[in-house]
Write a protein that holds these residues in place. Structure first.
Motif, mmCIF file in Angstrom:
data_model
loop_
_atom_site.group_PDB
_atom_site.id
_atom_site.type_symbol
_atom_site.label_atom_id
_atom_site.label_comp_id
_atom_site.label_asym_id
_atom_site.label_seq_id
_atom_site.Cartn_x
_atom_site.Cartn_y
_atom_site.Cartn_z
ATOM 1 N N ASN A 91 0.851 -1.192 0.000
ATOM 2 C CA ASN A 91 0.000 0.000 0.000
ATOM 3 C C ASN A 91 0.891 1.248 0.000
ATOM 4 O O ASN A 91 2.116 1.147 -0.010
ATOM 5 N N TYR A 92 0.274 2.415 0.031
ATOM 6 C CA TYR A 92 1.072 3.632 -0.109
ATOM 7 C C TYR A 92 2.006 3.851 1.084
ATOM 8 O O TYR A 92 3.117 4.358 0.917
ATOM 9 N N ALA A 93 1.582 3.424 2.251
ATOM 10 C CA ALA A 93 2.460 3.531 3.424
ATOM 11 C C ALA A 93 3.685 2.648 3.250
ATOM 12 O O ALA A 93 4.810 3.049 3.596
ATOM 13 N N ASP A 94 3.506 1.452 2.701
ATOM 14 C CA ASP A 94 4.638 0.554 2.464
ATOM 15 C C ASP A 94 5.634 1.193 1.501
ATOM 16 O O ASP A 94 6.857 1.141 1.709
ATOM 17 N N THR A 95 5.117 1.793 0.438
ATOM 18 C CA THR A 95 5.984 2.439 -0.547
ATOM 19 C C THR A 95 6.758 3.590 0.072
ATOM 20 O O THR A 95 7.967 3.747 -0.166
ATOM 21 N N MET A 96 6.087 4.400 0.891
ATOM 22 C CA MET A 96 6.772 5.556 1.482
ATOM 23 C C MET A 96 7.745 5.155 2.573
ATOM 24 O O MET A 96 8.794 5.792 2.736
ATOM 25 N N ALA A 97 7.452 4.098 3.310
ATOM 26 C CA ALA A 97 8.399 3.614 4.319
ATOM 27 C C ALA A 97 9.678 3.138 3.641
ATOM 28 O O ALA A 97 10.791 3.475 4.068
ATOM 29 N N ILE A 161 6.684 0.760 8.471
ATOM 30 C CA ILE A 161 8.040 0.980 8.992
ATOM 31 C C ILE A 161 8.559 -0.298 9.651
ATOM 32 O O ILE A 161 9.708 -0.724 9.426
ATOM 33 N N ASP A 162 7.734 -0.923 10.458
ATOM 34 C CA ASP A 162 8.139 -2.151 11.148
ATOM 35 C C ASP A 162 8.512 -3.235 10.142
ATOM 36 O O ASP A 162 9.484 -3.979 10.345
ATOM 37 N N ASP A 163 7.744 -3.337 9.069
ATOM 38 C CA ASP A 163 7.974 -4.389 8.078
ATOM 39 C C ASP A 163 9.243 -4.135 7.279
ATOM 40 O O ASP A 163 10.043 -5.043 7.043
ATOM 41 N N ALA A 164 9.449 -2.897 6.852
ATOM 42 C CA ALA A 164 10.618 -2.560 6.038
ATOM 43 C C ALA A 164 11.904 -2.541 6.860
ATOM 44 O O ALA A 164 12.997 -2.764 6.315
ATOM 45 N N ALA A 218 16.797 -5.537 12.718
ATOM 46 C CA ALA A 218 17.379 -5.395 11.376
ATOM 47 C C ALA A 218 18.626 -6.247 11.194
ATOM 48 O O ALA A 218 19.303 -6.137 10.170
ATOM 49 N N ASN A 219 18.923 -7.093 12.161
ATOM 50 C CA ASN A 219 20.206 -7.805 12.132
ATOM 51 C C ASN A 219 20.138 -9.242 11.644
ATOM 52 O O ASN A 219 21.155 -9.930 11.597
ATOM 53 N N HIS A 220 18.949 -9.724 11.282
ATOM 54 C CA HIS A 220 18.840 -11.124 10.873
ATOM 55 C C HIS A 220 19.447 -11.310 9.481
ATOM 56 O O HIS A 220 19.131 -10.573 8.548
#
Length: 254
Positions: A91-97, A161-164, A218-220
């Motif tokens: 979605n648009y939030a995913d793209t902007m994150a 943000i959490d996903d990216a 973010a370290n995996h």
């Protein structure tokens, strides 16, 4: 051929190229006309930057491949982009994150490359950072607007943000190529970008009333490897569309 330098240039060019392709998928589908135009312009900026990096890569390789051959005639495992940029638009939030987290990193990287001992690298970085400065300003503003907007936009922006975030560790993971180019003054150590990146990201997320994810998330190692040619299945779909015409009609011109 200077193989490490060639690989380094592919990394720079491929990340801009693939993100450009992803943003191009929004053309005609943006939530409002202003955003449709802004995303398209950002995509064109990144495409122009990719062309400069890949042109130089072809010159360094010395095998007769130009930017078009490098973009359209390599297979998935030969691409060196970070995994973050090949992720689906969502979605648009995913793209902007995705855009925001990449833009901030991209800015600090180019800032270092402006001082490269290689005049060609420094010149490309100096030109690109003018565009990326705008990219950072725009994506930061959009994160704040969505994060500090309605309850729904806030929730979607936080989830995005959490996903990216899982894919940001790769942005700062140095390998032998990074260290070699840094030792020669051509590139820089990516690990040195983490603190300025985190400081800016934290400032924007706090203004957006969003929670900064745990750095450990973010370290995996499962969420890195693109710069060494290990990609998610999503890149294959991007390349299938991007490379169709040159592969279906080899040597065609128009």
């Amino acid at each position: 051929m200077d193989k490490p330098f060639f690989e380094y240039l592919l990394r720079l060019g491929d990340s801009s190229l693939i993100l450009s392709q992803r943003l191009g998928e929004w053309t005609g589908h943006g939530p409002i006309l202003e955003e449709d135009l802004a995303l398209t312009n950002t995509a064109l900026d990144l495409l122009g930057q990719a062309r400069m990096w890949l042109t130089l890569a072809g010159e360094v390789e010395g095998a007769g491949r130009d930017e078009d051959a490098l973009a359209y005639l390599r297979d998935t495992h030969e691409f060196r982009n970070v995994l973050l940029v090949e992720r689906d638009n969502g979605n648009y939030a995913d793209t902007m994150a995705r855009q925001f987290l990449f833009d901030v990193w991209h800015y600090f990287l180019l800032q270092r490359l402006e001082k490269s001992a290689d005049e060609r690298v420094a010149a490309i970085a100096a030109k690109a950072i003018k565009e990326v400065t705008y990219h950072v300003r725009r994506s930061s503003d959009m994160v704040v607007r969505l994060g500090d907007g309605t309850a729904e936009s806030h929730a979607k922006m936080q989830a995005a943000i959490d996903d990216a975030w899982r894919f940001t560790g790769e942005l700062f993971a140095d390998d032998a190529i990074d260290l070699d180019l840094a030792s020669r003054g051509i590139g820089c150590e990516l690990s040195a970008l983490r603190q300025p990146w985190l400081a800016h990201v934290r400032e924007v997320l706090e203004e957006a009333t969003l929670t900064v994810p745990d750095e450990a998330a973010a370290n995996h190692l499962a969420h890195r490897g693109g710069r060494q040619g290990r990609h998610t299945e999503q890149l294959g779909y991007v390349l299938a569309e991007m490379q169709y015409l040159p592969r279906a009609y080899p040597g065609a011109t128009w």
